[in-house]
Structures are given as C-alpha cells and as structure tokens.
Design an enzyme around this catalytic site. Sequence first.
Site, PDB file in Angstrom:
ATOM      1  CD  GLU A 193       0.895  -1.489   7.811  1.00 38.96           C
ATOM      2  OE1 GLU A 193       0.597  -0.657   8.703  1.00 38.96           O
ATOM      3  OE2 GLU A 193       1.340  -1.168   6.705  1.00 38.96           O
ATOM      4  CG  ASP A 198      -0.368  -0.032   2.517  1.00 36.56           C
ATOM      5  OD1 ASP A 198       0.866  -0.182   2.591  1.00 36.56           O
ATOM      6  OD2 ASP A 198      -1.095   0.097   3.523  1.00 36.56           O
ATOM      7  CB  SER A 199       4.589   1.684  -0.189  1.00 35.06           C
ATOM      8  OG  SER A 199       4.752   0.530  -0.984  1.00 35.06           O
ATOM      9  CD  GLU A 237       8.213  -0.305   7.384  1.00 39.59           C
ATOM     10  OE1 GLU A 237       7.251  -1.006   6.993  1.00 39.59           O
ATOM     11  OE2 GLU A 237       8.425   0.853   6.960  1.00 39.59           O
ATOM     12  CE  LYS A 293       3.285  -5.983   3.777  1.00 36.75           C
ATOM     13  NZ  LYS A 293       2.890  -4.810   4.594  1.00 36.75           N
TER      14      LYS A 293
HETATM   15  O1  KIV Z   1       3.593  -1.096   1.602  1.00 37.71           O
HETATM   16  C1  KIV Z   1       4.755  -1.547   1.519  1.00 37.71           C
HETATM   17  O2  KIV Z   1       5.466  -1.340   0.529  1.00 37.71           O
HETATM   18  C2  KIV Z   1       5.263  -2.330   2.644  1.00 37.71           C
HETATM   19  C3  KIV Z   1       6.723  -2.638   2.661  1.00 37.71           C
HETATM   20  C4  KIV Z   1       7.507  -1.430   2.970  1.00 37.71           C
HETATM   21  C5  KIV Z   1       7.040  -3.760   3.575  1.00 37.71           C
HETATM   22  O3  KIV Z   1       4.519  -2.675   3.504  1.00 37.71           O
END
Ligand code: KIV
Length: 277
Positions: free
Chosen positions: A114, A44-45, A181, A112
């Site tokens: 968090e 989600d980056s 992270e 994924k």
């Molecule tokens: O959103 C993302 O790119 C991430 C990575 C930095 C692990 O969660």
Amino acid sequence: MKKTIPDFEKMKQAGEKISMLTAYDYPSAKLVEDAGVDTILVGDSLGMVVLGYDSTVPVTMEDMLHHTKAVRRGAAKTFVIADMPFMSYATLDLAIINAGRLIKEGGADAIKLEGGLNLVPIVESLTRAGIPVVGHIGLTPQTANQLGGFKVQGRDLESAVQLVKDSQALEQAGVFLLVLEAIPRQVAAQISTGLKIPTIGIGAGLDCDGQVLVFHDLLGLFERFKPKFVKQFAQLGQEAVQSIHKYHEEVKFSLFPADEHTFGLSDEVIQKLYGDK
Ligand code: KIV
C-alpha cells in the site's frame, strides 16, 4: 489454466475485465478457484474478517504466511497475490526479506503493498529481485489514520492529481497491477486510461480494468459494517446462523443423529457380544 502476468496486460488490451476476490484459507480459496475467478488476493483484511481485529494493523508476517500457504493448497491453478502486512516493508531490507518469504514459503505468485510515490524505491528493488509487485493507492487501510479514517480519497483537485502521479510513478517503478480503493470513478477512469498496466477497483467505479471484493463481504459473512461499495451477492451469514440453530435444536430434542448418521452392528456380532442376556 493459471493466469500469468502478461495475461493480465493482454486482458486490459482486449477490454476483458479482470475479476479478483480475496480468500484466506483452503475452503475459501477452493470456492473462488472453482468459481473461475481470475486471481485471488490473500488480503490483510483477514485481520478484520477472519481474526476479528478492528483494523489490518495488527496482522503479522506469520499470519500472512499461514493463510497464504492454506490458500495455495486450496487454489493450485489460480494466480495468488499476498498482501505485505503493516511494517513488513518499512525498509528496503525488510521488504526484500518478507516479500521473498511470501513467495518462497507462502507459495504466492506476487505480493501487494500500500502506498504511492514513497514506495518507488521499494517497488524497484523488489522487481529487480524478481518479485512481482501489485500496488494499492487511494484508501490504504494500513495508514487509514493518516488519511483521516476510512474515507473516500482524491475528492479535491490536489489529491486527485496526486493519485494520478502516484499511479504513474508506480507503473514506472514496475508494478504490474494497481488496486484503486475508494476513489471517485472519474479519477479512477483517468488513472486507468493513462496506464498500460491494469487497474483493479474497489469502490472506484466501473471504468477500472477489473474489480476486487472481500470474500466475506460478497457472501454476507461480515456484518460489523458494510461500506457503500460492497455488494452482497448472498446472505450466507444469516443462512449459517439458521442452520446452526437447527442443529442445536435437533441435538436438544434427540432428533440428530438419525439412523442414517449412525453405525450399527450385525445381529450375529451382537449375539456373540452379549450372548443371551
Ligand atoms: O486486504 C484486502 O483485502 C485488500 C483489498 C480490499 C483490496 O487490500
């Protein structure tokens, strides 16, 4: 050959490091696959490096689906993990529906999330429903405000112990990979040796079982800020600006398009078209 979940555990047992890189669209996914990276994360980056937001918080399920589908088209032979965006797993029902969409509609192999201990019931439900889950602890950007900003986590005894407990609870609940992270390397090392599942570090040192970076950071395509843990393996942003500027000048000075970029007509057709004029 596309990696499978047991392959990742075997890689850890054999001491073979796992490479993960983010990708967000067809061309980036294709580049990452062609480079032989073990697994792609549709992070989600993308909210920050592709969509230009200040954080990952505004990213929606529709954004994630749109980008995950494109990544799948660009990297059919790579194990693809899709991030669940902020609030898309706030309840058990939401988590199942949204994770299911990323797998069924997006074509992801896993999702994924968090969070630590608080996520145990959700991870258990997802894995029971047949959805492979990757965990993410330490600096969790979706809740960075609660953590006091984008800061290294686990620096004092209490928070380091909490991270170890989180990692164990997530493994127990069924995650098959765990992203660590921005935590001190000693804490990451302790977590990694204590778990059977592989850890993937970003700003967590060399002792993790693998590493992940953001595509735009690795290639020097995102210059707004550069965390300490980022290594730019290229400066493609600067190269791109120079190339685009050259194009701009060639248009202005009528140097582009040249003959080799131009279609023509045979003399015979020209003759018929225009006659003797
Ligand atoms: O959103 C993302 O790119 C991430 C990575 C930095 C692990 O969660």
